[in-house]
Design an enzyme around this catalytic site. Structure first.
Site, PDB file in Angstrom:
ATOM      1  N   SER A 112     -63.219  87.527  31.456  1.00 33.65           N
ATOM      2  CA  SER A 112     -61.996  87.609  30.659  1.00 33.65           C
ATOM      3  C   SER A 112     -62.346  87.189  29.236  1.00 33.65           C
ATOM      4  CB  SER A 112     -60.937  86.687  31.257  1.00 33.65           C
ATOM      5  OG  SER A 112     -59.776  86.742  30.462  1.00 33.65           O
ATOM      6  N   ASP A 126     -61.461  82.131  20.589  1.00 34.75           N
ATOM      7  CA  ASP A 126     -62.747  81.512  20.281  1.00 34.75           C
ATOM      8  C   ASP A 126     -63.786  82.558  19.883  1.00 34.75           C
ATOM      9  OD1 ASP A 126     -61.962  78.961  20.536  1.00 34.75           O
ATOM     10  OD2 ASP A 126     -62.905  78.570  22.474  1.00 34.75           O
ATOM     11  N   HIS A 183     -46.649  77.981   3.846  1.00 34.22           N
ATOM     12  CA  HIS A 183     -46.928  76.914   4.792  1.00 34.22           C
ATOM     13  C   HIS A 183     -45.828  76.792   5.843  1.00 34.22           C
ATOM     14  CE1 HIS A 183     -46.607  72.687   6.109  1.00 34.22           C
ATOM     15  NE2 HIS A 183     -47.883  72.880   6.340  1.00 34.22           N
ATOM     16  N   GLU A 188     -66.441  84.262  25.462  1.00 35.10           N
ATOM     17  CA  GLU A 188     -65.921  83.799  24.170  1.00 35.10           C
ATOM     18  C   GLU A 188     -67.029  83.331  23.239  1.00 35.10           C
ATOM     19  OE1 GLU A 188     -63.302  80.460  24.939  1.00 35.10           O
ATOM     20  OE2 GLU A 188     -64.423  79.988  26.751  1.00 35.10           O
ATOM     21  N   LYS A 241     -31.834 113.010   3.097  1.00 34.21           N
ATOM     22  CA  LYS A 241     -30.430 113.357   2.892  1.00 34.21           C
ATOM     23  C   LYS A 241     -30.290 114.874   2.786  1.00 34.21           C
ATOM     24  CE  LYS A 241     -28.281 110.532   0.135  1.00 34.21           C
ATOM     25  NZ  LYS A 241     -28.082 109.938  -1.192  1.00 34.21           N
ATOM     26  N   ARG A 268     -27.010 113.722  -6.114  1.00 29.07           N
ATOM     27  CA  ARG A 268     -27.384 112.634  -5.198  1.00 29.07           C
ATOM     28  C   ARG A 268     -28.881 112.524  -5.016  1.00 29.07           C
ATOM     29  NH1 ARG A 268     -24.174 114.195   0.163  1.00 29.07           N
ATOM     30  NH2 ARG A 268     -24.390 111.963   0.622  1.00 29.07           N
ATOM     31  N   GLY A 296     -62.024  85.624  25.892  1.00 25.89           N
ATOM     32  CA  GLY A 296     -61.234  84.612  25.190  1.00 25.89           C
ATOM     33  C   GLY A 296     -61.319  84.948  23.713  1.00 25.89           C
ATOM     34  N   TYR A 330     -56.718  94.343  32.200  1.00 28.16           N
ATOM     35  CA  TYR A 330     -55.429  93.693  31.937  1.00 28.16           C
ATOM     36  C   TYR A 330     -55.529  92.818  30.701  1.00 28.16           C
ATOM     37  CZ  TYR A 330     -57.374  89.323  33.780  1.00 28.16           C
ATOM     38  OH  TYR A 330     -58.151  88.200  33.967  1.00 28.16           O
ATOM     39  N   CYS A 358     -57.667  87.245  27.525  1.00 32.08           N
ATOM     40  CA  CYS A 358     -56.688  86.164  27.644  1.00 32.08           C
ATOM     41  C   CYS A 358     -56.464  85.414  26.338  1.00 32.08           C
ATOM     42  CB  CYS A 358     -57.080  85.202  28.759  1.00 32.08           C
ATOM     43  SG  CYS A 358     -58.635  84.371  28.455  1.00 32.08           S
ATOM     44  N   ARG A 415     -58.763  78.186  34.682  1.00 34.27           N
ATOM     45  CA  ARG A 415     -59.939  77.913  33.871  1.00 34.27           C
ATOM     46  C   ARG A 415     -60.333  76.451  34.025  1.00 34.27           C
ATOM     47  NH1 ARG A 415     -59.627  78.371  27.474  1.00 34.27           N
ATOM     48  NH2 ARG A 415     -58.406  76.477  27.785  1.00 34.27           N
ATOM     49  N   ARG A 445     -54.670  76.817  31.923  1.00 35.11           N
ATOM     50  CA  ARG A 445     -55.539  75.833  31.292  1.00 35.11           C
ATOM     51  C   ARG A 445     -55.331  74.478  31.948  1.00 35.11           C
ATOM     52  NH1 ARG A 445     -53.315  78.596  25.922  1.00 35.11           N
ATOM     53  NH2 ARG A 445     -51.604  78.662  27.396  1.00 35.11           N
ATOM     54  N   ARG A 503     -28.033 110.494   9.275  1.00 33.37           N
ATOM     55  CA  ARG A 503     -29.394 109.968   9.402  1.00 33.37           C
ATOM     56  C   ARG A 503     -29.454 109.150  10.689  1.00 33.37           C
ATOM     57  NH1 ARG A 503     -28.370 106.450   4.132  1.00 33.37           N
ATOM     58  NH2 ARG A 503     -26.708 105.177   4.932  1.00 33.37           N
ATOM     59  N   GLY A 508     -28.974 102.795  -0.482  1.00 36.48           N
ATOM     60  CA  GLY A 508     -28.484 102.081  -1.658  1.00 36.48           C
ATOM     61  C   GLY A 508     -29.528 101.778  -2.715  1.00 36.48           C
ATOM     62  N   MET A 522     -31.378 104.006  -4.475  1.00 39.35           N
ATOM     63  CA  MET A 522     -31.427 104.932  -5.603  1.00 39.35           C
ATOM     64  C   MET A 522     -30.000 105.344  -5.965  1.00 39.35           C
ATOM     65  SD  MET A 522     -34.826 107.129  -4.807  1.00 39.35           S
ATOM     66  CE  MET A 522     -34.239 107.652  -3.229  1.00 39.35           C
TER      67      MET A 522
HETATM   68  P1  ADP Z   1     -26.314 106.748  -0.884  1.00 41.52           P
HETATM   69  O1  ADP Z   1     -27.655 107.304  -0.636  1.00 41.52           O
HETATM   70  O2  ADP Z   1     -26.307 105.499  -1.669  1.00 41.52           O
HETATM   71  O3  ADP Z   1     -25.482 106.686   0.369  1.00 41.52           O
HETATM   72  P2  ADP Z   1     -24.958 109.201  -1.461  1.00 41.52           P
HETATM   73  O4  ADP Z   1     -25.664 110.243  -2.243  1.00 41.52           O
HETATM   74  O5  ADP Z   1     -24.920 109.433  -0.007  1.00 41.52           O
HETATM   75  O6  ADP Z   1     -25.560 107.801  -1.833  1.00 41.52           O
HETATM   76  O7  ADP Z   1     -23.496 109.172  -2.054  1.00 41.52           O
HETATM   77  C1  ADP Z   1     -22.725 108.017  -2.250  1.00 41.52           C
HETATM   78  C2  ADP Z   1     -21.320 108.224  -1.649  1.00 41.52           C
HETATM   79  O8  ADP Z   1     -20.675 109.336  -2.226  1.00 41.52           O
HETATM   80  C3  ADP Z   1     -21.366 108.481  -0.169  1.00 41.52           C
HETATM   81  O9  ADP Z   1     -20.305 107.805   0.435  1.00 41.52           O
HETATM   82  C4  ADP Z   1     -21.159 109.954  -0.062  1.00 41.52           C
HETATM   83  O10 ADP Z   1     -20.573 110.325   1.133  1.00 41.52           O
HETATM   84  C5  ADP Z   1     -20.250 110.245  -1.241  1.00 41.52           C
HETATM   85  N1  ADP Z   1     -20.450 111.614  -1.716  1.00 41.52           N
HETATM   86  C6  ADP Z   1     -21.614 112.157  -2.091  1.00 41.52           C
HETATM   87  N2  ADP Z   1     -21.464 113.434  -2.439  1.00 41.52           N
HETATM   88  C7  ADP Z   1     -20.164 113.732  -2.284  1.00 41.52           C
HETATM   89  C8  ADP Z   1     -19.375 114.905  -2.469  1.00 41.52           C
HETATM   90  N3  ADP Z   1     -19.919 116.051  -2.889  1.00 41.52           N
HETATM   91  N4  ADP Z   1     -18.064 114.838  -2.215  1.00 41.52           N
HETATM   92  C9  ADP Z   1     -17.517 113.679  -1.797  1.00 41.52           C
HETATM   93  N5  ADP Z   1     -18.188 112.540  -1.593  1.00 41.52           N
HETATM   94  C10 ADP Z   1     -19.500 112.562  -1.832  1.00 41.52           C
HETATM   95 MG    MG Z   2     -25.264 108.153   1.633  1.00 36.56          MG
HETATM   96 MG    MG Z   3     -61.814  79.026  24.387  1.00 40.25          MG
END
Ligand code: ADP
Ligand code: MG
Ligand code: MG
Length: 915
Positions: free
Chosen positions: A800, A805, A486, A781, A22, A125, A802, A887, A868, A648, A592, A370, A134, A136
């Site tokens: 080839s 086996d 399983h 094989e 980020k 952030r 196998g 191959y 194979c 074969r 086969r 990203r 989401g 952290m």
């Molecule tokens: P995550 O990694 O969970 O996406 P983010 O750090 O990107 O968390 O932030 C969560 C939300 O808050 C995102 O939608 C981001 O765009 C928004 N956000 C983060 N920093 C700012 C900021 N300085 N001003 C406005 N919105 C922000």
């Molecule tokens: Mg984000």
């Molecule tokens: Mg065999």
């Protein structure tokens, strides 16, 4: 003094390890000239430094969590972990750098942190080296308190907005920094909305916001004794909370699932970013946009925008956002600016981008970018399109698509245009999407299927006793179990789509219903499972059949230009051969013969052949059999016209074709009870008993049958060769290779050649007048065949490996037993890194293959070398084989994957010759 803090303007965006993904994106966008609110990054090194004093204990506890312990243990460990982390202080040298960068930020923005007239607010952030969406935490609107909120109102002339920001801040700070149960806040908020009779957040009036602020503060005071009004204190606590979120259970769990080890990402960075406000009015809002459609790959912006909203509101789904087309109509200039920015980012990052943006009073800000996650379809299409647009090279496109994407595109899949009710997600145990009526017992599955119904077998977990139900069902769903459970193993083995371990589903097998959320699904109700995503849907969701989409065909043509490894298919029947050819196989690497005996009348003939006591008794049955087989061969050779087909000679232990002795005894008993003559059956019983073996896999099979019954091999060859000769006369070009299985000594080859193959060849040439040019080779094989390859290679045109086996022989593992009984545990215990029947064991089996392939080529330079076993369709194994053999041969559906993997191996090998 070590530097722990960098501004977006000064840092190097390529250093994702130090700044997190980020952070790197914020640096990059700033330096590209896109509008990014000013800010700075506290590095991942700072995070490590923060953990350092208690690192050892923390790692130990993390180690326990990594093993996925039972919930009681887990919760205990998490508690201890957090107690340790909370006792840690932010090191003074880091804090002093943060303070001085905050001062810089104040200068740049002209605002002051904590200033009651003109307050600076920031977001704090998280952001690790790889994106963990989401997983952290992030805190927005930090710097607000009872005084600054008034300043914010004055500064913006918008009291409503100031209090909206404040109530959001209190809730986030309470939850994330002070670890207060979020429900307390959301319940209070809902109560207020109810009290004022409003549905949507933006409709709550100032009075309601102020009330929320007071109630939220009370909640915090009650839970933690007080709320820090000092913004600097807030900042310090928030930074610690973000560091701590690296160790949150969900973050740890995500790292396990995604195999994110410390060499990939170690600790999180912290981004401190000046706030911009999407909740400042109806000319403001927040959105997410992708540079291309991540469902279909289409080259147009794809995304959503929500007015009067902040950050998470879009993804949280609290109100319905407008799609990006609507945004374009309402704000054409902003759209244009957004479009240019997003496309620029796509170009420099050479991949589809996933961008967060905010509009504050008509001004666009970029907040994150990203590389986008997308469907397999979109991945392939965008890679090909971007290569054609010159954004990336063909090689880069080939490396961007994973073998798994290719597989996904070849199984039936959920129609991306379909409206579907997703109710649960489990593990994607066996690919393919299917709809069926739910049944809860394997016997019911069999009964319903017999009535022509399509059923999905739903069980808490499955046992080996349930397997008949698997065969009857079109798909399997379990609420417990992992990828090696399983159910998962069996479903993959028999090619049935399966979703396992969908834990949010309560399955009541006895009462015959399942519950998920508020839905109750009874026996006979329709559901759809997608074994590639793990998704479970209610009802019938339309699926689309496997076909090579044009973009994939194009990508695979590029792969064909680059790879050096040939790709053939394992195909036994004409249908398989047709699929193989359609998917681009350069021939059949393994046909086969025994699979051609599946039809009952042929099986009967084969039994007579096996049971006959003399060549004379056997001959008429052999004559009949060869005529039948010849036509099948003709069909396959025709489909593969001009391409090699390796046939074969019969391989499995003979007893596999015979009735079981117990069954015969039962019949004898019944005949005798009726007073009928049972002497024929008794004779059969004696023969079957005589043919029984203690260890059939190591018994009378493969070439050993050819040696003891050369007449049998003779007729098989006659069928193959006559088919080829007749086709030649009809103007076709069959390319036939005859393969002898299970060889352990060169003299076996010499013997069956002399006694069966050459005589058949001579006879066919004489009777048809067609000169045939066939290759004669052997499957490698057994371990001894590898070790004596110098002798063998002189007497064959091709070999080839196998590898199924061969793996069995090298490990002394019986495959069926090993895969169900102990391999899963071996994998857990890390005694094995991978199932050696799936991925070639490089150290053992691989060493033999490498030695034998090399020696064979030395002894016989024109020899053709193939693989194979099922490994021929496994990407990791292909990377190993690609510069050792000519191959690989894979099952038809894996041919496209093998073509791609072989190209990837060639590209990587070229970039790094030691690979
Ligand atoms: P995550 O990694 O969970 O996406 P983010 O750090 O990107 O968390 O932030 C969560 C939300 O808050 C995102 O939608 C981001 O765009 C928004 N956000 C983060 N920093 C700012 C900021 N300085 N001003 C406005 N919105 C922000
Ligand atoms: Mg984000
Ligand atoms: Mg065999």
């Amino acid at each position: 003094m070590e530097k722990y803090v960098y501004s977006f303007k000064e840092a190097d965006y390529r250093n994702k390890k130090l700044f997190g993904g980020k952070g790197a994106s914020l640096i990059q966008m700033t330096q590209l000239g896109l509008r990014v609110p000013p800010g700075f990054i506290i590095t991942t090194e700072a995070c490590k430094k923060f953990y350092e004093p208690r690192r050892r204990e923390i790692s130990e506890l993390e180690g326990i969590l990594l093993k996925n312990p039972p919930p009681e243990v887990r919760d205990e460990v998490i508690k201890k972990l957090h107690a340790i982390i909370d006792s840690l202080d932010l090191p003074g040298e880091i804090w002093s750098q943060v303070v001085s960068y905050m001062r810089e930020l104040e200068k740049e923005t002209g605002k002051r942190f904590g200033d009651p007239e003109n307050p600076l607010l920031v977001s704090v952030r998280s952001g690790a080296a790889v994106s963990m969406p989401g997983m952290m935490d992030t805190v927005l609107n930090l710097g607000l308190n009872d005084e600054t909120v008034k300043g914010l109102a004055k500064q913006t002339g918008n009291e409503w907005f100031a209090y909206d920001a404040y109530r959001r801040f209190l809730q986030m700070f309470g939850k994330i920094v002070l670890s207060i149960d979020e429900k307390l806040f959301s319940t209070a908020w809902e109560e207020i909305k109810r009290k004022y009779g409003v549905k949507d957040d933006p409709d709550v009036q100032l009075e309601g916001l102020k009330e929320a602020v007071e109630r939220f503060k009370e909640i915090i005071v009650r839970a933690r004794g007080g709320f820090p009004q000092d913004p600097w204190e807030q900042l310090k606590l928030a930074i610690k909370a973000v560091f701590r979120s690296w160790m949150s259970p969900r973050a740890i769990f995500y790292r396990i699932i995604e195999k994110i080890t410390p060499d990939i990402a170690d600790c999180t960075a912290v981004n401190v970013v000046t706030m911009v406000f999407g909740n400042a009015g109806w000319d403001s809002g927040t959105g997410v946009v992708f540079s291309r459609d991540v469902a279909t790959g289409e080259n147009k912006l794809y995304g959503e925008f929500l007015p009067v909203a902040q950050g998470e509101d879009v993804v949280a789904g609290i109100r319905t956002p407008m799609d990006i087309e609507e945004f374009r109509k309402r704000f054409p200039h902003l759209y244009e600016e957004l479009y240019q920015g997003v496309k620029l980012l796509e170009k420099v990052n050479k991949d589809v981008q996933d961008v967060e943006f905010t509009v504050e009073r008509g001004k666009l800000y970029f907040l994150q970018t990203r590389n986008a996650k997308m469907t397999a379809l979109a991945r392939v299409k965008t890679a090909v399109d971007m290569a054609k647009e010159g954004i990336i090279t063909k090689e880069e496109a080939l490396l961007m698509v994973s073998p798994d994407h290719v597989l996904q595109l070849l199984y039936p899949r959920i129609d991306p245009k379909a409206k579907a009710t997703l109710v649960a997600q489990g593990l994607p145990a066996s690919p393919g999407a299917v709809s069926g009526q739910v049944v809860f017992h394997p016997d019911d599955a069999v009964r319903w299927a017999a009535q022509g119904k399509r059923v999905i077998l739903a069980r808490v977990e499955t046992k080996p006793d349930d397997v008949h139900g698997f065969y009857a069902a079109v798909g399997v769903l379990t609420s417990r179990g992992g990828m090696t459970s399983h159910a998962a193993v069996v479903a993959r083995a028999i090619g049935k789509p399966a979703v396992v371990g969908a834990e949010s589903i309560e399955i009541h097998e006895e009462e015959k219903y399942l519950k998920v959320g508020t839905h109750v699904i009874r026996e006979g109700d329709w559901i759809t499972i997608d074994g590639h995503t793990g998704n479970v849907y209610i009802g019938v969701v339309p699926t689309i059949e496997a076909e090579l989409i044009p973009e994939l065909e194009e990508l695979l043509r590029w792969a064909d230009e680059i790879r050096r490894l040939g790709v053939r298919a394992n195909a036994d029947l004409p249908e398989d051969a047709a699929i193989a050819r359609k998917f681009g196989a350069q021939g059949i690497g393994l046909l086969r013969i025994e699979r051609m005996f599946r039809k009952p009348e042929r099986l009967e003939l084969l039994r007579r052949i096996i049971l006959a006591e003399s060549p004379e008794e056997r001959r008429p049955h052999l004559e009949a059999l060869y005529k039948m087989l010849k036509n099948d061969f003709k069909e396959v050779f025709k489909i593969m016209d001009g391409l090699p087909v390796v046939v074969r000679l019969i391989d499995p232990p003979l007893h596999e074709f015979l009735p079981k002795p117990e069954e015969i005894l039962e019949q004898i008993y019944q005949r005798k009870m009726r007073g009928d003559d049972a002497s024929e059956l008794e004779k059969l019983y004696r023969r079957v008993k005589a043919l029984q073996e203690a260890n059939p896999m190591l018994g009378h099979r493969g070439v050993r049958v050819g040696v003891t019954h050369p007449d049998f091999y003779y007729y098989l060859n006659k069928a193959i060769l006559e088919a080829a000769a007749e086709l030649k006369k009809e103007g076709f070009n069959p390319v036939v290779e005859i393969m002898i299985p299970q060889v352990s000594d060169v003299r076996e080859i010499i013997y069956v050649k002399e006694k069966a193959i050459i005589p058949a060849l001579k006879d066919v040439e004489a009777s048809t007048g067609v000169k045939l040019d066939v290759k004669i080779g052997t499957m490698i094989e057994t371990v001894r065949a590898c070790l004596t390859i110098d002798e063998i290679a002189k007497h064959v045109d091709f070999i080839s490996f196998g590898t199924n086996d061969l793996t069995q022989a090298v490990f002394s593992f019986s495959r069926d037993d090993a895969e169900n009984k102990f391999i899963p545990q071996y994998l857990d215990l890390k005694i094995l890194d991978a199932d050696p029947f799936e991925t070639i064991d490089i150290k053992g089996v691989g060493k033999l293959v490498e030695y034998a392939a090399k020696t064979a080529k030395e002894v016989n330079p024109s020899i053709e070398v193939g693989v194979c076993g099922e490994h021929g369709g496994d990407p990791k194994s292909i990377y190993f084989f690609h510069n050792k053999v000519d191959y690989v041969s894979a099952s038809p559906f894996r041919v496209p994957l093998a073509r791609l993997s072989a190209a990837q191996a060639a590209i990587i090998n070229r970039q790094n010759p030691h690979y």
